[in-house]
Design an enzyme around this catalytic site. Structure first.
Site: not given
Ligand code: PMT
Length: 418
Positions: A217-219, A284
């Protein structure tokens, strides 16, 4: 921004809210509601039933709101009957808590105390926050009264399941003050500049499974997307958020479509497309996912290699289809960049057939992922560029909604000003 637009941005400031308080233990929470509304700049006039005064004193509300509290029918103000004047000037009539008795009286159109008489007299929208024991709430009589009021245009916030005054646990607990305030904002915004428009927003960072316990995943926290959802709702839009697991809660009055991966998000976006007027891509979305998802937890051993394959580009696919269908009418994307901001954003704007892209430098402090603020520059399809200063994500969202409202009226970025 024009005064009218600024007015919508600051939804509560200067709004006249009548707060009817009826007799239940949740009356103490109405004090918090009155306090928050007052702090947000609303003019709050409280009307209390006799039973409500057994739980909280009028003095508490007048100290909080800085205004007299109405407890009897015959208070006069400058030659007018007070509750009639208040009814005429109100932007919203909120009843919190709304007991079974008060709901029944409102449904029947009784008018023998200030709360019911004012509710009958006003043309302002009615928002009810019911609070009662489960048996009273589920009783067909109460349900019929609620249905009557909803049919006449009233909005409900709650009740919620939870611990009740009797100590029992069940349906009938009054919604919490922050939830009530969210619904106040929604109801006040109902006739706003985006009334009748369906805004769909993607939010959060998608999760791409590696095995049953791990994912890539991402932030992204979802703060930016949720701020947009709240703002669009306050501008009067019907709002749906398609979101991966978020670190912020979904505001009241907004439809939520929970998803996990980029492919889920893509499918949900296409499902909604025939009903989407405005699509805003704040998520995102992972560009890649593991080529295979292990059925069992991957065991610790030597170094492993994970092969990644491309995910669908949601906005690009919608943008392609849009050329043929004309839907959605407006498409907005974000560009998360760390270098060559404008050139990269322009390429994305064109490749995805967007009307507008907001580029944020996600390596700058206080901007991008996880922050409460964001610094964005806007590029539109006609080549106009507009940098905004560092703003709260709420302010970015509000300004974006002003742009959307203007765009729907055929105005461009150049009309917006800094
Ligand atoms: O959620 P927060 O913590 O508040 O952080 C906010 C944010 C930084 C995530 C947000 O402001 C932001 O920039 N969102 C877009 C992030 C991104 O994926 O940018 P991108 O440049 O990779 O993608 C460009 C656009 O295409 C975006 O609108 C994105 O939603 C969309 N996209 C990207 C890839 C993909 N496969 N499908 C898409 O639809």
């Amino acid at each position: 921004m024009s005064d009218a637009e600024a007015h919508h941005v600051r939804v509560l400031r200067g709004k006249r809210v009548l707060l009817g308080v009826s007799g239940g233990i949740a009356a103490y929470k109405a004090v918090t509601v009155a306090s928050r509304l007052t702090q947000a700049g609303a003019i709050v006039d409280v009307l209390m039933t006799a039973a409500a005064q057994k739980f909280v004193t009028p003095l508490t509300f007048s100290a909080i709101t800085g205004r007299p509290v109405t407890t009897d029918m015959w208070g006069q103000g400058q030659g007018q009957i007070l509750h009639v004047t208040m009814a005429r000037e109100a932007d919203l009539f909120l009843v919190a808590p709304a007991t079974a008795n008060t709901i029944a009286r409102l449904a029947l159109g009784l008018a023998d105390d200030p709360l019911s008489a004012t509710a009958l007299a006003t043309r302002a929208p009615l928002l009810l926050a019911p609070a009662m024991e489960t048996g009273m709430w589920e009783n067909p009589a109460t349900q019929a009264h609620v249905a009557t009021l909803v049919e006449r245009g009233a909005t409900l916030v709650g009740p919620m399941p939870g611990r009740l005054a009797s100590g029992a646990v069940g349906m009938g607990r009054m919604a919490e003050p922050p939830q009530i305030i969210e619904m106040v904002r929604k109801v006040l915004g109902r006739k706003g500049p985006l009334a009748g428009v369906h805004v769909v927003i993607t939010a959060g960072g998608t999760q791409e499974a590696l095995d049953p316990v791990r994912f890539l995943t991402n932030r992204s926290t979802g703060k930016m997307g949720i701020a947009i959802a709240r703002s669009a709702r306050d501008f009067g839009a019907e709002v749906t958020v398609i979101h991966s697991p978020l670190q912020v809660s979904i505001p009241f009055g907004v439809h939520s479509v929970p998803v996990t991966s980029a492919r889920d998000m893509c499918e949900a976006t296409f499902d909604l497309l025939p009903r989407t007027d405005v699509l805003i891509g704040a998520a995102a979305v992972a560009d890649y996912r593991p080529a295979t998802v292990a059925e069992q937890k991957i065991k610790k051993k030597d170094d492993i290699t994970i092969q990644l394959v491309r995910n669908p580009d949601i906005l690009a696919e919608v943008g392609r289809q849009r050329k043929a269908t004309g839907r959605p009418r407006i498409m907005v994307g974000f560009a998360a960049e760390t270098e060559d901001l404008l050139a990269n954003a322009k390429a994305k704007l064109e490749a995805k057939n967007l009307d507008l892209i907001l580029v944020n430098d996600v390596s700058a402090p206080h901007s991008g992922f996880g922050t409460d603020t964001n610094q964005v520059t806007l590029l539109d399809r006609w080549g106009d560029v507009l940098p905004w200063p560092l703003l709260s994500k709420e302010e970015v969202a509000d300004r974006l909604m002003v742009w959307v409202a203007r765009q729907l009226r055929g105005q461009s970025l150049a009309d917006l000003g800094a």
